[in-house]
Design an enzyme around this catalytic site. Structure first.
Site, PDB file in Angstrom:
ATOM      1  N   GLU A   1     -16.641 -18.007   0.358  1.00 29.66           N
ATOM      2  CA  GLU A   1     -16.786 -16.647  -0.201  1.00 29.66           C
ATOM      3  C   GLU A   1     -15.614 -16.295  -1.126  1.00 29.66           C
ATOM      4  O   GLU A   1     -14.906 -15.319  -0.885  1.00 29.66           O
ATOM      5  CB  GLU A   1     -16.803 -15.614   0.923  1.00 29.66           C
ATOM      6  CG  GLU A   1     -17.937 -15.709   1.894  1.00 29.66           C
ATOM      7  CD  GLU A   1     -17.776 -14.738   3.066  1.00 29.66           C
ATOM      8  OE1 GLU A   1     -18.781 -14.394   3.671  1.00 29.66           O
ATOM      9  OE2 GLU A   1     -16.620 -14.334   3.371  1.00 29.66           O
ATOM     10  N   PRO A   2     -15.402 -17.059  -2.164  1.00 26.53           N
ATOM     11  CA  PRO A   2     -14.250 -16.772  -3.027  1.00 26.53           C
ATOM     12  C   PRO A   2     -14.482 -15.541  -3.889  1.00 26.53           C
ATOM     13  O   PRO A   2     -15.574 -15.331  -4.418  1.00 26.53           O
ATOM     14  CB  PRO A   2     -14.180 -18.023  -3.920  1.00 26.53           C
ATOM     15  CG  PRO A   2     -15.602 -18.479  -4.004  1.00 26.53           C
ATOM     16  CD  PRO A   2     -16.222 -18.163  -2.665  1.00 26.53           C
ATOM     17  N   GLY A   3     -13.470 -14.706  -3.999  1.00 25.60           N
ATOM     18  CA  GLY A   3     -13.551 -13.558  -4.908  1.00 25.60           C
ATOM     19  C   GLY A   3     -12.497 -13.723  -5.985  1.00 25.60           C
ATOM     20  O   GLY A   3     -12.769 -14.037  -7.135  1.00 25.60           O
ATOM     21  N   ARG A   4     -11.232 -13.590  -5.549  1.00 23.23           N
ATOM     22  CA  ARG A   4     -10.112 -13.636  -6.482  1.00 23.23           C
ATOM     23  C   ARG A   4     -10.022 -14.977  -7.227  1.00 23.23           C
ATOM     24  O   ARG A   4      -9.705 -15.007  -8.406  1.00 23.23           O
ATOM     25  CB  ARG A   4      -8.818 -13.407  -5.688  1.00 23.23           C
ATOM     26  CG  ARG A   4      -7.626 -13.103  -6.543  1.00 23.23           C
ATOM     27  CD  ARG A   4      -6.345 -13.058  -5.713  1.00 23.23           C
ATOM     28  NE  ARG A   4      -6.446 -12.349  -4.486  1.00 23.23           N
ATOM     29  CZ  ARG A   4      -6.064 -11.071  -4.298  1.00 23.23           C
ATOM     30  NH1 ARG A   4      -5.557 -10.407  -5.302  1.00 23.23           N
ATOM     31  NH2 ARG A   4      -6.185 -10.515  -3.119  1.00 23.23           N
TER      32      ARG A   4
ATOM     33  N   TYR B   1      -0.245  -2.132  -3.446  1.00 23.84           N
ATOM     34  CA  TYR B   1       0.308  -3.307  -2.756  1.00 23.84           C
ATOM     35  C   TYR B   1       1.672  -3.714  -3.297  1.00 23.84           C
ATOM     36  O   TYR B   1       2.212  -4.748  -2.894  1.00 23.84           O
ATOM     37  CB  TYR B   1      -0.605  -4.526  -2.944  1.00 23.84           C
ATOM     38  CG  TYR B   1      -2.063  -4.303  -2.646  1.00 23.84           C
ATOM     39  CD1 TYR B   1      -2.507  -4.160  -1.338  1.00 23.84           C
ATOM     40  CD2 TYR B   1      -3.006  -4.274  -3.667  1.00 23.84           C
ATOM     41  CE1 TYR B   1      -3.853  -3.976  -1.062  1.00 23.84           C
ATOM     42  CE2 TYR B   1      -4.349  -4.091  -3.398  1.00 23.84           C
ATOM     43  CZ  TYR B   1      -4.765  -3.938  -2.093  1.00 23.84           C
ATOM     44  OH  TYR B   1      -6.090  -3.766  -1.828  1.00 23.84           O
TER      45      TYR B   1
ATOM     46  N   CYS C   1       0.046  12.167 -12.479  1.00 24.97           N
ATOM     47  CA  CYS C   1       1.158  12.928 -11.910  1.00 24.97           C
ATOM     48  C   CYS C   1       1.545  12.432 -10.525  1.00 24.97           C
ATOM     49  O   CYS C   1       1.342  13.115  -9.516  1.00 24.97           O
ATOM     50  CB  CYS C   1       0.772  14.397 -11.851  1.00 24.97           C
ATOM     51  SG  CYS C   1       0.208  14.946 -13.448  1.00 24.97           S
ATOM     52  N   GLU C   2       2.033  11.233 -10.462  1.00 24.67           N
ATOM     53  CA  GLU C   2       2.518  10.636  -9.212  1.00 24.67           C
ATOM     54  C   GLU C   2       3.608   9.638  -9.570  1.00 24.67           C
ATOM     55  O   GLU C   2       3.440   8.867 -10.530  1.00 24.67           O
ATOM     56  CB  GLU C   2       1.415   9.816  -8.522  1.00 24.67           C
ATOM     57  CG  GLU C   2       0.196  10.576  -8.154  1.00 24.67           C
ATOM     58  CD  GLU C   2      -0.080  10.546  -6.659  1.00 24.67           C
ATOM     59  OE1 GLU C   2       0.769  10.074  -5.882  1.00 24.67           O
ATOM     60  OE2 GLU C   2      -1.165  11.008  -6.313  1.00 24.67           O
TER      61      GLU C   2
HETATM   62  N1  LLP Z   1     -14.972 -12.512   2.351  1.00 21.03           N
HETATM   63  C1  LLP Z   1     -14.630 -11.403   3.038  1.00 21.03           C
HETATM   64  C2  LLP Z   1     -15.276 -11.127   4.325  1.00 21.03           C
HETATM   65  C3  LLP Z   1     -13.660 -10.530   2.518  1.00 21.03           C
HETATM   66  O1  LLP Z   1     -13.321  -9.438   3.198  1.00 21.03           O
HETATM   67  C4  LLP Z   1     -13.044 -10.818   1.265  1.00 21.03           C
HETATM   68  C5  LLP Z   1     -12.039  -9.918   0.702  1.00 21.03           C
HETATM   69  C6  LLP Z   1     -13.459 -11.981   0.582  1.00 21.03           C
HETATM   70  C7  LLP Z   1     -14.415 -12.811   1.165  1.00 21.03           C
HETATM   71  C8  LLP Z   1     -12.877 -12.361  -0.744  1.00 21.03           C
HETATM   72  O2  LLP Z   1     -11.523 -12.621  -0.658  1.00 21.03           O
HETATM   73  P1  LLP Z   1     -10.723 -13.269  -1.882  1.00 21.03           P
HETATM   74  O3  LLP Z   1     -11.294 -14.651  -2.131  1.00 21.03           O
HETATM   75  O4  LLP Z   1     -10.932 -12.410  -3.064  1.00 21.03           O
HETATM   76  O5  LLP Z   1      -9.325 -13.311  -1.434  1.00 21.03           O
HETATM   77  N2  LLP Z   1      -7.985  -5.391  -2.746  1.00 21.03           N
HETATM   78  C9  LLP Z   1      -7.123  -6.472  -2.350  1.00 21.03           C
HETATM   79  C10 LLP Z   1      -7.900  -7.644  -1.757  1.00 21.03           C
HETATM   80  C11 LLP Z   1      -8.798  -7.245  -0.611  1.00 21.03           C
HETATM   81  C12 LLP Z   1      -9.617  -8.395  -0.079  1.00 21.03           C
HETATM   82  C13 LLP Z   1     -10.708  -7.885   0.798  1.00 21.03           C
HETATM   83  N3  LLP Z   1     -11.573  -8.906   1.298  1.00 21.03           N
HETATM   84  C14 LLP Z   1      -6.264  -6.874  -3.528  1.00 21.03           C
HETATM   85  O6  LLP Z   1      -6.353  -6.234  -4.575  1.00 21.03           O
HETATM   86  O7  LLP Z   1      -5.461  -7.783  -3.410  1.00 21.03           O
END
Ligand code: LLP
Length: 421
Positions: free
Chosen positions: A274-277, A317, A345-346
């Site tokens: 489940e890659p996002g970043r 963060y 304004c912060e």
């Molecule tokens: N799977 C699940 C169940 C998750 O909760 C997440 C991210 C991912 C996959 C994807 O994770 P990644 O591959 O992107 O690391 N807003 C924060 C990151 C929050 C991540 C939440 N969960 C930031 O800006 O760093």
């Protein structure tokens, strides 16, 4: 690796001059390189080829419909966490059997809609949720696959806000409870206990915590299999870190090199990622314009037109994003240290603190790098600021995938309640 680069003094996204986009859409705006999203997707797919995994892009990282569609067209599935993300997944026509649904707080309506949509499986985070999904599946006269999200209690060594797999976090179930659930699966006649899910955190740059967690899962799978459960899937979550500054994260291949051999004994097991970043982080930038420059004795400030409502990661963060000029200028560095701040304004409204920067004059364009993940999706209307456009680039062309909000967009859902004024 990404496709933002200088040609001479000009910053380009693929073959489009960023300055040209700014002229067309105004500032601030997000700019995505579709080629970079796909490069990263293919890299991961290639590295994990021996396991033939299902890669479900984590929609929460970047849920722009064009971005999702581009990935889905290449075979990506989607990891979703809400009814809203399910609606996005449907809009881009992903095969529902490539949707996995996590979240500690899925509502009954969201669960029913996901079952009706025939998603592959829910990643279940509590015993009560299991009961609700079972009841919903019974009501809809169907049988639903689920995975139990295990909290493997490992330390991923990342920011504590994005640590999710240690026992003080709200996510998943401990091994003992999970084991009990598998043994008592018969209590949930409308559910198929098909898998195990973990997601231990985000922006994790080393492989060790993943390996620790996966080993724990494989042991777990061994022990429940011994008890007669057939675990079909292991979902190892997302979390792969990227380069924002000087990090040296593992590459997809290095990651696969340590992970793939772990599955030698479990040939039949289907792997989900489940890659996002990893896919989206370096695929986008935020472009902003210098509005004012405030040079004080002790500290200088560049006031730009993008703010914490557009990109909250630095404020939230303390995240580092590189900031570079869209057009490089010759001349010496002016700022030994400057804060790049927005108009909100912060005091927390900054994109960078104490940054050594090339000099920038009023009207100059700056690019905030690595904003493709958790950038636009976390933006808000704070200070009644309309959200900025998302522009996509492919090759030498660019298109607005989401236009700038207008004040009318903002007011459409609000009214003055005459009865109380
Ligand atoms: N799977 C699940 C169940 C998750 O909760 C997440 C991210 C991912 C996959 C994807 O994770 P990644 O591959 O992107 O690391 N807003 C924060 C990151 C929050 C991540 C939440 N969960 C930031 O800006 O760093």
């Amino acid at each position: 690796m990404h496709r933002f680069h200088y040609k001479g003094k000009e910053l380009y996204a693929e073959n489009v001059a960023v300055r040209k986009v700014a002229q067309a859409v105004g500032t601030p705006f997000y700019l995505y390189s579709i080629g970079t999203f796909l490069d990263h997707y293919f890299k991961l797919q290639e590295a994990f080829k021996p396991l033939n995994p299902l890669i479900c892009f984590s929609t929460k990282a970047n849920s722009n419909l064009t971005v999702l569609k581009a990935l889905v067209n290449q075979g990506s599935g989607l990891d979703i966490v809400s009814g809203g993300e399910l609606a996005r997944a449907k809009k881009v026509g992903v095969d529902p059997q490539k949707i996995v649904y996590a979240s500690v707080g899925k509502s009954q309506a969201e669960i029913e809609e996901a079952i009706r949509s025939k998603i592959l499986m829910f990643n279940v985070e509590s015993v009560q949720e299991l009961e609700v999904i079972n009841a919903a599946a019974a009501k809809l006269k169907t049988s639903q696959k689920i995975a139990i999200r295990i909290n493997p209690d490992v330390q991923p060594h990342t920011h504590h806000y994005i640590t999710t797999g240690s026992k003080e976090n709200k996510f998943g179930l401990d091994m003992e409870t999970a084991y009990k659930l598998f043994v008592e699966a018969y209590r949930y006649p409308n559910l198929q206990f098909a898998g195990i899910h973990i997601h231990i955190g985000s922006q994790i740059t080393e492989s060790r915590p993943f390996v620790q967690a996966i080993k724990k899962c494989l042991q777990f799978i061994d022990s429940v299999s011994y008890n007669g459960s057939a675990v079909e899937y292991l979902n190892i979550g997302g979390g792969l870190g990227i380069v924002y500054s000087k990090e040296k994260p593992q590459t997809a291949q290095q990651f696969a090199n340590v992970v793939v051999p772990l599955f030698k004994k479990n040939q039949g097991l289907k792997i989900v990622l489940e890659p996002g970043r990893f896919i989206s982080g370096n695929s986008g930038i935020l472009v902003t314009k210098v509005m004012y420059e405030k040079i004080a004795k002790t500290k200088s400030f560049l006031i730009v037109d993008a703010a914490m409502n557009d990109l909250i990661r630095p404020a939230f963060y303390g995240a580092y994003h590189e900031i570079v000029p869209v057009t490089k200028k010759s001349g010496k560095k002016k700022f030994a240290q400057a804060d790049i701040v927005g108009p909100i304004c912060e005091s927390g409204d900054f994109l960078a603190k104490n940054r050594k920067m090339d000099s920038a004059a009023v009207g100059d364009l700056l690019a905030v790098m690595s904003c493709g993940a958790y950038g636009f999706v976390m933006s808000s209307n704070y200070n009644t600021r309309p959200r900025v456009p998302e522009v996509v680039v492919k090759g030498a062309k660019f298109y607005t995938a989401r236009r700038r909000e207008t004040l009318d967009d903002l007011f459409r859902v609000e009214k003055i309640v005459q009865e109380v004024v």
